[in-house]
Motif scaffolding. Structure first.
Motif, short mmCIF file in Angstrom:
data_model
loop_
_atom_site.label_atom_id
_atom_site.label_comp_id
_atom_site.label_asym_id
_atom_site.label_seq_id
_atom_site.Cartn_x
_atom_site.Cartn_y
_atom_site.Cartn_z
N THR A 148 0.81 -1.21 0.00
CA THR A 148 0.00 0.00 0.00
C THR A 148 0.85 1.27 0.00
N ASN A 153 -2.66 10.41 -0.78
CA ASN A 153 -3.95 9.75 -0.67
C ASN A 153 -5.12 10.71 -0.57
N THR A 213 -10.49 3.50 7.28
CA THR A 213 -10.05 2.13 7.04
C THR A 213 -10.89 1.13 7.82
N LEU A 320 -4.60 4.29 -2.46
CA LEU A 320 -3.95 3.35 -1.56
C LEU A 320 -3.04 2.38 -2.30
#
Length: 346
Positions: A148, A153, A213, A320
């Motif tokens: 990742t 992001n 997340t 990601l």
């Protein structure tokens, strides 16, 4: 600090134990071999593990490996980079510890699911071939390949509003972003000097990503539960799923200490004075049928809004997986499509 570094030292080699044939979605393997633990599925009351069950577990193992990868990065930087760790602890005085604790817990989920697959004669999910993304060059980060990317992001913050409302995306309700975090680093990317203010902006962005997340993790398990057949697989989904919701709640509560700051195009409001309140306990919402009373539940919980394909697409949209190969995307999406297609057979 030594304890946290020891944790990350232990976690990286453990991944090498997850050997398998995953080079493409088909290579994961659905062929049954002899079971080494027959007690896992015995008796007419507990149906055999089905192809759909295996598809669900293969995808969830992949999701947990991906989660572990990002949480290990957070742990390394939180524990090994004093400025970043201090900025996180401004938000919640044990946030550094939380990141490392969750890293270990997510690894345990991946290990258990893969162990169950192996014990029942199926190949485990292995993503080691895709650990090709670069690490941060900042102090504290290991120079190893990653699954990742946390250095550029876009973070979904719409859940902040969703969980404070009676609406539910499963009924078409939509919510704007609470904070616009677009193309931002979630960890320090190198050792350049950053002011405390600049580091706090990165930490604030990361804190919202922590919750985002685990919000996704909290939704994927109840979405998969109605698709499973084998009772032990159901136990896995109903056992791990609530722990993901627990992580979601814990990191969500941490935002109650979020400092209100702005700069470099970011604006973090004072959560204590906004018109929806800082409290993290979710409101009841529409569930199953809008004619029924409102209920406090995880939302969304349906395949189009919180299934495997939706989860993968969300990760892609957030950056990601920025820099990953097409083979990685094909593999992950193949696992997702198979998981979403699973259905209860009895």
């Amino acid at each position: 600090m030594k304890e946290m570094n020891k944790l990350t030292d232990q976690m990286i080699p453990r991944r090498s134990l997850l050997k398998g044939a995953l080079g493409s979605a088909a290579a994961v393997g659905l062929g049954a071999l002899s079971r080494t633990m027959p007690a896992l599925a015995v008796g007419s009351a507990n149906p055999e593990v089905t192809a759909g069950d295996v598809a669900i577990l293969h995808f969830l193992a992949a999701a947990e490996l991906i989660e572990t990868d990002l949480w290990v990065q957070y742990c390394e930087l939180a524990a090994g980079n004093r400025a970043y760790g201090n900025a996180l602890n401004v938000i919640e005085n044990e946030l550094v510890t939380y990141t490392c604790d969750v890293a270990g817990d997510e690894q345990s989920h991946a290990d258990f699911i893969n162990g169950f697959l192996t014990a029942n004669g199926y190949a485990p999910t292995n993503l080691d071939a895709f650990r090709t993304l670069p690490s941060s060059r900042a102090r504290g980060a290991r120079n190893i390949g990653r699954l990742t990317n946390l250095m550029n992001n876009t973070v979904d913050t719409s859940w902040y509003l969703r969980y404070r409302d009676t609406g539910n995306p499963d009924f078409g309700d939509t919510y704007p972003q609470f904070v616009e975090i677009v193309n931002r680093p979630l960890i320090p990317v190198d050792n350049r000097h950053l002011s405390r203010h600049e580091m706090q902006l990165i930490a604030n962005s990361a804190a919202f990503h922590f919750v985002a997340t685990e919000q996704v993790g909290a939704s994927i398990y109840p979405t998969m539960i109605p698709k499973a057949t084998n009772l032990d697989v159901l136990r896995i989904l109903t056992g791990i799923g609530p722990s993901e919701a627990y992580f979601f709640a814990s990191f969500h509560q941490s935002l109650e200490g979020l400092p209100a700051i702005s700069g470099h195009g970011l604006v973090f409001p004072d959560v204590h004075v906004n018109d929806i309140g800082a409290h993290h306990i979710p409101h009841p919402c529409k569930f199953i049928n809008p004619a029924l009373p409102l209920a406090c539940v995880v939302r969304p919980g349906t395949t189009p809004n919180s299934g495997a394909v939706h989860l993968v697409q969300g990760g892609i949209n957030s950056g990601l997986f920025r820099g990953q190969s097409q083979q990685f995307f094909d593999t992950l999406m193949g696992l997702a499509v198979a998981a979403d297609a699973a259905s209860r057979t009895c």
